[in-house]
Design a protein around this motif. Structure first.
Motif, PDB file in Angstrom:
ATOM      1  N   LYS A   3     -22.203  24.130   7.770  1.00 42.03           N
ATOM      2  CA  LYS A   3     -23.457  24.710   7.270  1.00 42.03           C
ATOM      3  C   LYS A   3     -24.164  25.504   8.351  1.00 42.03           C
TER       4      LYS A   3
ATOM      5  N   GLY B  46     -28.577  28.295   3.817  1.00 41.09           N
ATOM      6  CA  GLY B  46     -28.663  27.942   2.408  1.00 41.09           C
ATOM      7  C   GLY B  46     -27.375  28.146   1.611  1.00 41.09           C
ATOM      8  N   LEU B  47     -26.533  29.092   2.047  1.00 42.22           N
ATOM      9  CA  LEU B  47     -25.249  29.308   1.356  1.00 42.22           C
ATOM     10  C   LEU B  47     -24.471  27.996   1.252  1.00 42.22           C
TER      11      LEU B  47
ATOM     12  N   VAL C  77     -25.811  25.637  -1.440  1.00 47.34           N
ATOM     13  CA  VAL C  77     -25.475  26.055  -2.804  1.00 47.34           C
ATOM     14  C   VAL C  77     -24.013  25.720  -3.121  1.00 47.34           C
TER      15      VAL C  77
ATOM     16  N   VAL D  75     -29.542  35.270  -6.252  1.00 47.43           N
ATOM     17  CA  VAL D  75     -29.914  33.863  -6.373  1.00 47.43           C
ATOM     18  C   VAL D  75     -31.334  33.629  -6.900  1.00 47.43           C
TER      19      VAL D  75
ATOM     20  N   TRP E 290     -30.898  15.430  -1.685  1.00 40.24           N
ATOM     21  CA  TRP E 290     -32.312  15.560  -1.336  1.00 40.24           C
ATOM     22  C   TRP E 290     -33.136  14.675  -2.257  1.00 40.24           C
TER      23      TRP E 290
ATOM     24  N   ILE F 271     -39.119  25.541   9.009  1.00 38.65           N
ATOM     25  CA  ILE F 271     -37.718  25.188   9.272  1.00 38.65           C
ATOM     26  C   ILE F 271     -36.867  26.394   8.897  1.00 38.65           C
TER      27      ILE F 271
ATOM     28  N   ARG G 219     -33.856  29.760  10.167  1.00 38.48           N
ATOM     29  CA  ARG G 219     -33.324  30.669  11.172  1.00 38.48           C
ATOM     30  C   ARG G 219     -34.485  31.507  11.710  1.00 38.48           C
TER      31      ARG G 219
ATOM     32  N   ALA H 125     -34.556  17.922   9.889  1.00 42.79           N
ATOM     33  CA  ALA H 125     -35.088  18.737   8.779  1.00 42.79           C
ATOM     34  C   ALA H 125     -35.526  17.831   7.629  1.00 42.79           C
TER      35      ALA H 125
ATOM     36  N   TYR I 214     -39.453  17.458   6.233  1.00 44.04           N
ATOM     37  CA  TYR I 214     -39.901  17.685   4.853  1.00 44.04           C
ATOM     38  C   TYR I 214     -40.677  16.452   4.366  1.00 44.04           C
TER      39      TYR I 214
ATOM     40  N   PRO J 174     -34.157  35.839  -0.653  1.00 43.90           N
ATOM     41  CA  PRO J 174     -33.421  35.948  -1.926  1.00 43.90           C
ATOM     42  C   PRO J 174     -33.744  34.812  -2.897  1.00 43.90           C
TER      43      PRO J 174
ATOM     44  N   GLY K 221     -34.510  31.054  -1.331  1.00 44.23           N
ATOM     45  CA  GLY K 221     -35.232  30.090  -0.513  1.00 44.23           C
ATOM     46  C   GLY K 221     -35.006  28.714  -1.095  1.00 44.23           C
TER      47      GLY K 221
ATOM     48  N   ASN L 226     -35.877  25.950   1.087  1.00 42.88           N
ATOM     49  CA  ASN L 226     -36.828  25.097   1.815  1.00 42.88           C
ATOM     50  C   ASN L 226     -38.045  24.739   0.976  1.00 42.88           C
TER      51      ASN L 226
END
Ligand SMILES: Nc1ncnc2c1ncn2[C@@H]1O[C@H](COP(=O)(O)OP(=O)(O)O[C@H]2O[C@H](CO)[C@@H](O)[C@H](O)[C@H]2O)[C@@H](O)[C@H]1O
Length: 472
Positions: A15, A18-19, A22, A212, A250, A294, A296, A359, A363, A377, A379, A381
């Motif tokens: 990882k 986000g890709l 998904v 997305v 999650w 959180i 990049r 992370a 949250y 695109p 998100g 988070n």
């Protein structure tokens, strides 16, 4: 239906962003809906590769330009992910620890795509659809249609999902020789702005293209890092499908990465306990509202704005807030964040690096999540934050506009702002500080957001409908 997802990332195998989330989640939901979903990705030499068991299901060799590579396809044997996982191992190309950032990334991902096509070419049957994700796999729709060695695959329907149109994987025509031979009359399909552009080739060649979120699809028609005209031309085969989140991974009630799990009924205590842990770890005051970022640390995420948003907000509020940034990326932004922290060491913490467990804990601990994205695109988070009772503060762009309603509006629960600019983000932080003081409203919103459903159920079905619409 049998779906083969082709991707450079998949959680928990590898990882970067986000890709991976998904591609690690969507196949599970497709499986639950009664379909056969498989994922094929590169065999990076990372922890997952060393700690799991595999069997060899295919061995072959291929030319990449003038170089000959041997490759293996491994199948993971423990069903760790809940669906079939295949790893393509190309010694000399893909056998590195990291995912991206090597000098020969073009060759690495070209080799991966050719190996996948060669492998599928050997199958006794065809998958019902090949679902390609982002530019690292976007040449596959072209290769299947026009590559001479893949003529028996030409009828396999292909879907290309654009997770981020900013990255397109361009390389010069001088490297065309790396591609397996194809119908040269179709060269134009590879071309965009004087280069071979894999994302553009995918948009032109895939049977269907999606982004997305619906809003990002609309935005791309006027702002797509140079591909606007192409997307307008191909608009008839495009659609926007909102990402979901993996509510099994999650889940604040069961998340093993949290010290204190909580549900909607125990949210106040649960979040307080998690906040105490984090504040102790990072030397912050747990009585102040905790804002986190959180991601990049790149300009698309608005990370370059963070030092000033934080500095100014602390100044304006008289240090009545805490900020914690987790991320890595642009070195100058990393340095500026560290410098800002020196001015407010009791109110700001920075963790440069990638840390999945942290992370999750953030949250769970935070009061607000800050997302001043210029481009987003979808998100994820903001959806993780909602699931963990953290109120998102988002710039309305892409999927953020589709997923967050301002608490001032009917049915709202988040904080929205319009401009990716310091003054507007600071105004949003001010609203958050005021909201934090109104405890009844604040607690009510927390309870509401914990109950929102952002699971994949609905979107997974939308993908199935998309496949069905093109199934040959
Ligand atoms: N330093 C760090 N430590 C730990 N975890 C970290 C981290 N940095 C990022 N993450 C995690 O990585 C993921 C980031 O996902 P996003 O969807 O926000 O962004 P990304 O730009 O990578 O994805 C692109 O693809 C996705 C999927 O389609 C779109 O949602 C998005 O808009 C698009 O830009 C989240 O799970 C986040 O928690």
């Amino acid at each position: 239906m049998e779906i083969l997802h082709v991707s450079a990332e998949c959680y928990p195998v590898a990882k970067v962003g986000g890709l991976a989330d998904v591609v690690g989640a969507l196949p599970k939901y497709q499986r639950d809906a009664g379909h056969v979903a498989k994922v094929v990705m590169p065999a990076y030499r990372n922890k997952f590769f060393h700690n799991n068991a595999f069997e060899v299901v295919h061995q072959a060799g291929m030319w990449l330009g003038h170089d000959w590579y041997h490759f293996n396809v491994y199948k993971e044997t423990g069903n760790v992910l809940g669906f079939d996982l295949y790893l393509v191992d190309i010694p000399g190309l893909l056998d590195r620890e990291g995912v991206y950032g090597y000098y020969n990334d073009t060759e690495r991902f070209l080799g991966f795509q050719v190996a996948v096509c060669d492998w599928v070419n050997e199958w006794q049957h065809h998958p019902d659809v090949m679902h390609c994700h982002d530019h690292h796999t976007a040449l596959i729709p072209f290769l299947l249609k026009y590559g001479y060695k893949y003529t028996r695959l030409a009828e396999i329907p292909t879907v290309l999902t654009i997770h981020n149109g900013q990255y397109q994987g361009q390389f010069g025509w001088d490297r065309q020789y790396l591609l397996p031979s194809f119908d040269l009359w179709k060269s134009g399909l590879l071309e965009w702005a004087g280069a071979i552009n894999p994302l553009a080739a995918g948009i032109k060649s895939a049977w269907k293209v999606n982004t997305v979120s619906p809003n990002y699809m609309r935005e791309l028609l006027s702002e797509a890092n140079g591909l606007e005209a192409l997307l307008n031309y191909e608009v008839g085969k495009t659609t926007g499908i909102l990402n979901g989140i993996d509510t099994m991974v999650w889940d604040p009630a069961k998340d093993p990465m949290l010290e204190y799990n909580f549900t909607a009924t125990t949210v106040e205590k649960g979040k307080r306990e998690n906040k105490l842990r984090i504040c102790e770890q990072f030397n912050l005051n747990p009585d102040l509202p905790l804002f986190i970022f959180i991601g990049r640390l790149v300009d698309d995420k608005g990370a370059d704005l963070l030092p000033e948003i934080i500095g100014r907000s602390l100044h304006e509020s008289g240090n009545k807030a805490s900020f914690l940034v987790l991320g890595s990326g642009d070195k100058h932004t990393e340095w500026r964040l560290e410098q800002t922290r020196l001015f407010a060491p009791d109110n700001m913490a920075v963790y440069i690096g990638y840390n999945e467990a942290l992370a999750h804990q953030l949250y769970a601990a935070a009061d607000f999540l800050l997302m001043p994205s210029r481009v987003e695109p979808c998100g994820l988070n903001q959806m993780y934050a909602l699931r963990y009772g953290t109120i998102p503060i988002v710039r309305i762009t892409g999927g953020l506009a589709d997923t967050v309603i301002d608490f001032g509006d009917k049915g709202g629960f988040g904080i929205r702002f319009v401009h990716a600019a310091i003054w507007d983000a600071c105004a949003a932080v001010r609203r958050a500080l005021e909201l934090f003081e109104k405890r009844t409203t604040f607690n009510k919103i927390r309870k509401t957001i914990l109950k929102l459903d952002h699971s994949w159920n609905k979107s997974a079905q939308e993908y199935i409908d998309l496949y069905t619409s093109i199934k040959s």
